[in-house]
Design an enzyme around this catalytic site. Structure first.
Site, PDB file in Angstrom:
ATOM      1  N   LYS A 303       0.808  -1.212   0.000  1.00  0.00           N
ATOM      2  CA  LYS A 303       0.000   0.000   0.000  1.00  0.00           C
ATOM      3  C   LYS A 303       0.845   1.268   0.000  1.00  0.00           C
ATOM      4  O   LYS A 303       0.408   2.311  -0.494  1.00  0.00           O
ATOM      5  CB  LYS A 303      -0.933  -0.003   1.214  1.00  0.00           C
ATOM      6  CG  LYS A 303      -2.010  -1.064   1.158  1.00  0.00           C
ATOM      7  CD  LYS A 303      -2.895  -1.018   2.391  1.00  0.00           C
ATOM      8  CE  LYS A 303      -3.974  -2.093   2.332  1.00  0.00           C
ATOM      9  NZ  LYS A 303      -4.824  -2.082   3.551  1.00  0.00           N
ATOM     10  N   ARG A 304       2.044   1.195   0.559  1.00  0.00           N
ATOM     11  CA  ARG A 304       2.869   2.407   0.613  1.00  0.00           C
ATOM     12  C   ARG A 304       3.326   2.846  -0.779  1.00  0.00           C
ATOM     13  O   ARG A 304       3.807   3.965  -0.952  1.00  0.00           O
ATOM     14  CB  ARG A 304       4.084   2.191   1.526  1.00  0.00           C
ATOM     15  CG  ARG A 304       5.093   1.167   1.014  1.00  0.00           C
ATOM     16  CD  ARG A 304       6.183   0.912   2.053  1.00  0.00           C
ATOM     17  NE  ARG A 304       7.126  -0.103   1.635  1.00  0.00           N
ATOM     18  CZ  ARG A 304       8.227   0.141   0.936  1.00  0.00           C
ATOM     19  NH1 ARG A 304       8.507   1.379   0.562  1.00  0.00           N
ATOM     20  NH2 ARG A 304       9.045  -0.830   0.605  1.00  0.00           N
TER      21      ARG A 304
END
Length: 568
Positions: A303-304
């Site tokens: 997700k980062r």
């Protein structure tokens, strides 16, 4: 010597000392000293005894469908369809705390959106159901008891504290944190005593103490492990819930799965599953472990790094055909330079042999570009409907179809890679940021090229009705007028078109100028633009031009805001 007799979907095995067991994708060898080894010899084109290819995609409904999971589903789908086999969808929801029906429904919607229809599974049914692990507990208990009766499994009464102490001791000795086998050799009396006390227990699988497991993965080639790194492992928890590796083995075997195509992070699970297949007398499927999808920094995509789920890309305006096309190219290719495939073409060309075992980097820039190519390749009616409805739903236009919509899409589509880009493209066309352009460093050369003279002549032509008359004739009339206007100013090429672009559009760059001005003229008289769209009509633009203080501009003095403001 061992002989294999094929007569059912599972192979029957007859053994005579020295003991050698061969199943569909592995060789098992062990001697009286409990030495154990497994090796594999596979052909990618081989099928099971019954001749049918059956693959499965088995997501856990604990979150969104990650692009890595979507690619795994795609490869399974393509393999099944290319072999005339079955694509099975199974929901692995044994994590009762984290699994939700909402997550399951979202995953099913994402798979359907991608066009990956399943032959068996939730909403479809089939002969091998149920297709949710939470509905198969009685089957797991049946096979766990079978292993207990055969001696492959034993009851373990160790407490959590005892297990933690074993891990600490192993860590101090720099050994793998494996179970020491305390209850593996317990007497019946000791077991019955604990049962009488009501002591909670797990089912542990009895792992051979020496030997190796060797498989021939269809993607990664030969892979092997030492059995002494494993230790006796749990297959059923003390609360009666089965453990993942046990569920998967029972499910794949009882659903007659012929090929297990999954992410490489599941590769270590193959060791436990191979032992379970052998103990239960099931035939091993063929394994193919697909590489991870990596971020640009070659770390695992997370997700980062931005959007990672299919649902997110869907909401961002990506097309399913573009997502499928791009995901297929993450670790696979047909051996040519071609990068564009429909789902049907992928089915025709896909082969597991061409799947790369190295990690594939997810390039969001390339995905966006590829989506643009697919978007512009849509039939004109479909593209018009898609973008027209978008413009109306976002409040830019009063209507989603008609001549203005058709012409606007034809003019702007080259600047649209995502459907959502169409909003910005049309808003830019309707806006008139003249003040910003005239006072920018990039606009300075245009201003210094006697722009005030061009503006004065342009205003005169507008006031005299020449421009409106030309625009009423469409693009041909506009081109004729521009040619005449250039002759009167003794300008042509860039020295003519750049000043006209700045004065009429308020910008230095943009789509074809003649078509843009004709479209702006039509927008002003047909009323298709909503009041909140920020549209500056041609009449308003010329009124703003009248108020420009060219002398102040040439002296780098501030322009009157009232003369250059863009109405809301």
């Amino acid at each position: 010597m061992a002989s294999i007799v094929a007569g059912t979907p599972w192979m029957r095995i007859r053994v005579s000392p020295p003991q050698i067991l061969r199943q569909s994708s592995v060789y098992y060898c062990f001697n009286r000293k409990s030495r154990f080894s497994v090796s594999a010899s596979l052909s990618p084109n081989s099928n099971r005894a019954d001749g049918q290819v059956r693959v499965r995609f088995a997501p856990s409904p604990t979150g969104n469908l990650h692009v890595g999971g979507a690619r795994t589903a795609l490869f399974n789908y393509l393999f099944a369809r290319s072999k005339g086999g079955k694509f099975v969808l199974r929901i692995e929801d044994t994590d009762l705390e984290r699994s939700t029906r909402e997550s399951e429904e979202a995953m099913l919607q994402d798979l359907s959106w991608l066009g990956l229809d399943w032959d068996e599974g939730p909403g479809v049914g089939g002969d091998y159901g149920p297709y949710r692990q939470s509905e198969r507990n009685s089957m797991y208990k049946q096979y766990a008891d079978k292993l207990l009766d055969s001696g492959h499994v034993y009851r373990c009464f160790c407490s959590n504290e005892e297990l933690e102490k074993m891990k600490e001791i192993a860590k101090l000795k720099q050994l793998p944190p494996v179970y020491t086998g305390k209850w593996a050799t317990a007497t019946d009396a000791e077991v019955q005593d604990e049962l009488a006390k009501g002591t909670p227990y797990t089912y542990r699988f009895h792992v051979p103490k020496e030997g190796r497991l060797k498989i021939n993965d269809l993607i990664r080639g030969e892979v092997s492990w030492n059995l002494d790194t494993l230790g006796d492992f749990v297959i059923m928890r003390s609360n009666g819930q089965p453990v993942y590796n046990f569920c998967v083995t029972v499910d794949d075997a009882t659903m007659a799965i012929s090929h297990v195509i999954r992410a490489e992070e599941h590769l270590p699970n193959t060791l436990r599953q191979a032992l379970l297949y052998k103990a239960l007398g099931f035939s091993m499927p063929y394994f193919a472990h697909v590489s991870l999808i990596l971020a640009p920094d070659r770390s695992k995509l997370s997700k980062r790094h931005g959007a990672t789920s299919v649902g997110q890309f869907r909401e961002m305006g990506y097309l399913p055909q573009a997502m499928v096309n791009y995901l297929a190219l993450l670790g696979w290719g047909d051996g040519t330079e071609n990068e564009f495939f429909t789902l049907e073409q992928l089915v025709e060309k896909f082969s597991i042999e061409r799947v790369n075992k190295s990690g594939a980097v997810f390039d969001s820039t390339k995905l966006r570009w590829m989506n643009g190519q697919h978007l512009r390749a849509l039939p004109s009616e479909e593209l018009t409907k898609l973008i027209g409805e978008r413009w109306k739903s976002t409040g830019i236009l009063n209507e989603s179809a008609g001549p203005f919509v058709d012409e606007a899409i034809h003019l702007l589509k080259d600047a649209v890679d995502l459907v959502t880009d169409a909003d910005k493209a049309l808003s830019n066309l309707l806006s008139y940021p003249l003040h910003t352009t005239l006072t920018s460093p990039e606009g300075k050369p245009v201003v210094e090229d006697n722009l005030s003279e061009v503006a004065a002549n342009l205003l005169a032509a507008y006031d005299g009705g020449e421009i409106i008359g030309a625009l009423e004739e469409g693009p041909a009339g506009w081109q004729k007028w521009v040619k005449s206007f250039g002759k009167s100013l003794k300008r042509k090429g860039k020295s003519l078109f750049m000043p006209l672009r700045v004065l009429l559009t308020g910008k230095l760059h943009g789509p074809e100028m003649g078509a843009s001005i004709v479209l702006l003229h039509k927008a002003g008289i047909h009323g298709v633009i909503t009041p909140q769209a920020g549209f500056v009509t041609l009449n308003e633009r010329f009124n703003m031009l009248r108020k420009i203080d060219w002398e102040a501009l040439n002296k780098n003095e501030p322009l009157l805001e009232s003369a250059t403001a863009v109405p809301n």
